[in-house]
Design an enzyme around this catalytic site. Structure first.
Site, PDB file in Angstrom:
ATOM      1  N   LYS A   1     -51.127 -30.604  -8.219  1.00  0.00           N
ATOM      2  CA  LYS A   1     -52.169 -31.669  -8.266  1.00  0.00           C
ATOM      3  C   LYS A   1     -51.894 -32.453  -9.589  1.00  0.00           C
ATOM      4  CE  LYS A   1     -57.405 -32.094  -8.386  1.00  0.00           C
ATOM      5  NZ  LYS A   1     -58.583 -31.443  -7.812  1.00  0.00           N
TER       6      LYS A   1
ATOM      7  N   GLU B   1     -52.488 -27.914 -11.917  1.00  0.00           N
ATOM      8  CA  GLU B   1     -53.146 -29.161 -12.073  1.00  0.00           C
ATOM      9  C   GLU B   1     -52.763 -29.490 -13.508  1.00  0.00           C
ATOM     10  OE1 GLU B   1     -57.340 -29.870 -11.607  1.00  0.00           O
ATOM     11  OE2 GLU B   1     -57.135 -31.775 -11.895  1.00  0.00           O
TER      12      GLU B   1
HETATM   13  P1  13P Z   1     -61.292 -35.947  -9.746  1.00  0.00           P
HETATM   14  O1  13P Z   1     -60.808 -36.387  -8.373  1.00  0.00           O
HETATM   15  O2  13P Z   1     -63.162 -36.379 -10.066  1.00  0.00           O
HETATM   16  O3  13P Z   1     -60.495 -36.413 -11.113  1.00  0.00           O
HETATM   17  O4  13P Z   1     -61.602 -34.384  -9.838  1.00  0.00           O
HETATM   18  C1  13P Z   1     -60.414 -33.454  -9.299  1.00  0.00           C
HETATM   19  C2  13P Z   1     -60.431 -32.420 -10.180  1.00  0.00           C
HETATM   20  O5  13P Z   1     -60.434 -31.256  -9.439  1.00  0.00           O
HETATM   21  C3  13P Z   1     -60.391 -32.306 -11.758  1.00  0.00           C
HETATM   22  O6  13P Z   1     -60.026 -30.937 -12.164  1.00  0.00           O
END
Ligand code: 13P
Length: 328
Positions: free
Chosen positions: A216, A173
Site C-alpha cells: 500500500k 504500507e
Molecule cells: P487515506 O486514503 O485517507 O490516505 O487513508 C489510507 C490509510 O489507510 C492511511 O493509513
C-alpha cells in the site's frame, strides 16, 4: 482460503479496499470537521452506514477496521465482520499502534509489536483475515534519514513476518508524505523509490512470501506548496516507473492510499495509471480512506435523515473508483 487466495481476492477485477481503520484520534478529527461529537456510538454508526450501503460489494473486496469496530457490536446490534461476510467482503484490521516521533525532525517509527502475536489470534477469532501496518516518512532536506528508512523497513518486515506466521495477509504500507512541502515531483520520486527499494530488501531478508501480501504505497506527487505541479500523465508515469523498478512481480496487487488527495484527484490518477499501463505484473487498485469516505461523511453530517443520501454518495464514489481501477 489460503493467504495467496485472500491476497488475490482483495485485488479482484473491479474491486479494492475501503480503509475505515481510523484510530479514535483520527476519527475524532474527521467527525469534528462535520461537527459531530466523537462518541463510540457515532464512530461505530458511521462505519455501519458505510458497510450497510446496498451493493457496495461490487466495488469493495475488503474493509480495514480499527480494533474498537471489530470488537464491538454496531448500533444495529450486529458484528461488523458478520455483515461483511454476508456480502462476501473480507475483514481486515489495522494492527500498528501509530507513529512515534523520535527525533528533532519529527521523523517517526511505528509502534505495535508488543503483544502483536496475541492480538492477531484475537483478531482471527473475530473474523479478520488480513491486516495493515503503516510506516510514515517525511520528505525534506536530507529527509527521510537513513535511520528512518531502515528502522521503518525492518518494522514493516517484522510485522509482515508475524502476520504471515499467524495465518493472515499483511498489507505493508510505507507512506511517504509526498504532499507535505514545496518539493517537486522528482524529489518525491527519488524518496519513494529509495524507501520502496529498502522495504523490499528487508522483506526479502525476513523471508516474507511476496505472493501472500499486498503493498500500500503513496502515489508520486509534487508537494502541495510546490510551484511546479505535475499533470496526471506525469504522476501516472513516474509512479508506475518506480513501482516497476522496486516491486517484485510475485506481489498480487498494489493498493494505493489517497493521502490527502481529493476524491476526484485520487480517482483520476488511479484511472490514468490503469488506462496507460496494461499488462503490469501486479493489479493496480485502491485502499482509500478519505477519498472514499469524505463526500459521504459530509452528506451524512451526523443526521439520521441524511443516512440514505450519504449511502448514495458513498456508492457513487465507490463505483467511480472501481471503474478507475479498470482505466475507465
Ligand atoms: P487515506 O486514503 O485517507 O490516505 O487513508 C489510507 C490509510 O489507510 C492511511 O493509513
Amino acid at each position: 482460503m489460503t493467504l495467496q487466495e485472500i491476497a488475490k481476492a482483495l485485488v479482484a477485477p473491479r474491486k479494492g479496499i475501503l480503509a475505515a481503520d481510523e484510530s479514535v484520534g483520527t476519527m475524532t478529527k474527521r467527525l469534528d470537521a462535520i461537527k459531530v461529537v466523537s462518541t463510540p456510538e457515532n464512530r461505530s454508526l458511521w462505519r455501519e452506514i458505510m458497510v450497510t450501503t446496498d451493493g457496495i460489494e461490487v466495488a469493495i473486496s475488503g474493509v480495514i477496521l480499527f480494533d474498537e469496530t471489530l470488537r464491538n457490536p454496531l448500533p444495529n446490534g450486529k458484528m461488523i465482520a458478520d455483515i461483511l461476510k454476508g456480502k462476501n467482503i473480507l475483514s481486515g484490521i489495522k494492527v500498528d499502534k501509530g507513529a512515534y516521533k523520535y527525533n528533532e525532525n519529527e521523523e517517526t517509527f511505528t509502534l505495535g509489536q508488543d503483544g502483536l502475536t496475541e492480538r492477531l489470534e484475537d483478531y482471527k477469532k473475530l473474523g479478520a483475515v488480513f491486516t495493515k501496518w503503516r510506516a510514515v516518512y517525511k520528505v525534506g532536506n536530507n529527509l527521510p534519514s537513513a535511520a528512518a528508512i531502515t528502522g521503518n523497513s525492518i518494522g514493516l518486515a517484522e510485522y509482515a513476518l508475524l502476520v504471515q506466521k499467524a495465518g493472515l495477509v499483511p498489507i505493508v504500507e510505507p507512506e511517504v508524505l509526498v504532499l507535505k512541502g514545496n518539493h517537486d515531483i522528482n524529489k518525491s520520486r527519488q524518496v519513494t523509490e529509495k524507501v520502496l527499494k529498502d522495504v523490499f530488501y528487508w522483506l526479502k531478508q525476513f523471508g516474507i512470501k511476496f505472493d501472500s501480501m499486498l503493498l500500500k504505497p503513496n502515489m508520486v506527487l509534487a508537494g502541495k506548496e510546490s510551484k511546479s505541479q505535475a499533470t496526471a500523465e506525469e504522476i501516472a508515469q513516474l509512479t508506475v516507473e518506480i513501482l516497476r523498478k522496486t516491486v517484485p512481480k510475485e506481489i498480487p496487487g498494489i493498493v494505493f492510499l489517497s493521502g490527502g488527495l481529493t476524491p476526484d484527484e485520487a480517482t483520476g490518477y488511479l484511472k490514468k495509471m490503469n488506462e496507460k499501463y496494461k499488462g503490469l505484473p501486479w493489479q493496480l487498485s485502491y485502499s482509500f480512506g478519505r477519498a472514499l469516505q469524505q463526500e459521504a461523511l459530509r452528506a451524512w453530517s451526523g443526521k439520521s435523515n441524511n443516512i440514505k443520501a450519504a449511502q448514495e454518495v458513498f456508492f457513487v464514489r465507490a463505483k467511480k473508483v472501481s471503474s478507475a481501477r479498470n482505466g475507465k
